[in-house]
Design a protein around this motif. Sequence first.
Motif, short mmCIF file in Angstrom:
data_model
loop_
_atom_site.label_atom_id
_atom_site.label_comp_id
_atom_site.label_asym_id
_atom_site.label_seq_id
_atom_site.Cartn_x
_atom_site.Cartn_y
_atom_site.Cartn_z
N ARG A 1 55.67 32.45 -53.08
CA ARG A 1 55.01 32.19 -54.35
C ARG A 1 54.56 33.56 -55.04
NH1 ARG A 1 50.69 28.79 -51.89
NH2 ARG A 1 52.05 27.20 -50.91
N SER A 2 54.65 34.66 -54.23
CA SER A 2 54.33 36.09 -54.90
C SER A 2 55.68 36.51 -55.92
CB SER A 2 54.15 37.14 -54.26
OG SER A 2 55.07 37.25 -53.03
N CYS A 3 56.86 35.97 -55.52
CA CYS A 3 58.00 36.05 -56.32
C CYS A 3 58.09 35.55 -57.52
CB CYS A 3 59.07 36.05 -55.53
SG CYS A 3 59.07 37.17 -54.10
N TYR A 4 57.36 34.43 -57.82
CA TYR A 4 57.68 33.71 -59.40
C TYR A 4 56.20 33.19 -59.66
CZ TYR A 4 56.89 29.46 -56.67
OH TYR A 4 56.44 28.28 -55.92
N GLU A 5 56.24 33.19 -61.21
CA GLU A 5 54.89 32.57 -61.90
C GLU A 5 55.12 31.13 -62.41
OE1 GLU A 5 52.28 34.15 -65.53
OE2 GLU A 5 54.23 35.08 -65.02
N ARG A 6 54.48 30.23 -62.14
CA ARG A 6 54.52 29.15 -62.60
C ARG A 6 54.08 29.03 -64.29
NH1 ARG A 6 55.51 24.30 -59.51
NH2 ARG A 6 55.25 23.17 -61.24
N LEU A 7 54.90 28.66 -65.12
CA LEU A 7 54.54 28.69 -66.59
C LEU A 7 54.22 27.22 -67.05
CD1 LEU A 7 57.30 30.84 -67.92
CD2 LEU A 7 54.95 31.59 -67.26
N ASP A 8 54.56 25.99 -66.41
CA ASP A 8 54.38 24.77 -66.81
C ASP A 8 52.95 24.49 -66.30
OD1 ASP A 8 55.06 24.91 -63.99
OD2 ASP A 8 56.01 22.98 -64.20
N GLU A 9 52.21 25.10 -65.65
CA GLU A 9 50.69 24.61 -65.15
C GLU A 9 49.76 24.32 -66.35
OE1 GLU A 9 49.41 27.40 -62.24
OE2 GLU A 9 50.93 26.39 -60.69
N LEU B 1 59.34 37.00 -60.81
CA LEU B 1 58.72 38.42 -61.12
C LEU B 1 59.51 39.03 -60.15
CD1 LEU B 1 55.02 36.91 -60.51
CD2 LEU B 1 56.34 37.45 -62.77
N ALA B 2 60.02 38.71 -59.13
CA ALA B 2 60.78 39.79 -58.13
C ALA B 2 61.80 38.85 -57.32
CB ALA B 2 59.73 40.40 -56.97
N LEU B 3 62.86 39.40 -56.77
CA LEU B 3 64.05 38.62 -55.87
C LEU B 3 63.46 38.82 -54.60
CD1 LEU B 3 67.07 40.12 -57.86
CD2 LEU B 3 65.75 37.74 -58.21
N PRO B 4 63.37 37.77 -54.21
CA PRO B 4 63.09 37.76 -52.49
C PRO B 4 64.28 38.38 -51.69
CG PRO B 4 63.56 35.62 -53.33
CD PRO B 4 63.54 36.36 -54.41
N GLY B 5 63.86 39.11 -50.58
CA GLY B 5 64.85 39.57 -49.72
C GLY B 5 65.39 38.46 -48.54
N ARG B 6 64.42 37.57 -48.51
CA ARG B 6 64.71 36.51 -47.47
C ARG B 6 63.96 35.32 -47.85
NH1 ARG B 6 60.24 36.64 -42.70
NH2 ARG B 6 58.63 37.50 -43.88
N ARG B 7 64.02 34.18 -46.82
CA ARG B 7 63.34 32.91 -47.16
C ARG B 7 62.13 33.22 -46.17
NH1 ARG B 7 63.70 27.29 -48.36
NH2 ARG B 7 62.59 26.09 -46.88
N GLY B 8 60.97 33.70 -46.53
CA GLY B 8 59.90 33.88 -45.75
C GLY B 8 58.87 32.76 -46.22
N PRO B 9 57.64 32.87 -45.68
CA PRO B 9 56.60 32.05 -45.68
C PRO B 9 56.45 31.68 -47.01
CG PRO B 9 55.75 33.95 -44.36
CD PRO B 9 57.23 34.42 -45.04
#
Length: 99
Positions: free
Chosen positions: A75-83, A62-70
Amino acid sequence: MRIDKLLYFLRFAKSRSIARKWAEAGHMRVNGRRIERCSQGVHEGDVLTMPLGESIAIVRVLALPGRRGPSLEARSCYERLDETLDASPASPLAALRFE
């Protein structure tokens, strides 16, 4: 963004070297195309298919993160499609498991 850096930032891999090995193993796909280079570019909207433990993870970036954060930030940067997919042994998804 490089696939190895993305996997590290999204907290799928514990280190960037582990993410690099996953990408170079050839078991991952970006938008359905197999990748073998850790420098493969990934953009917003791309769909990643990768082995994750005993199952297959399918995620949309969904978005490219700028760092390795919490983890919540990651999780706010991707969406699981396999759930919503059925992971029972009889499902077509079970035949796609990576070794």
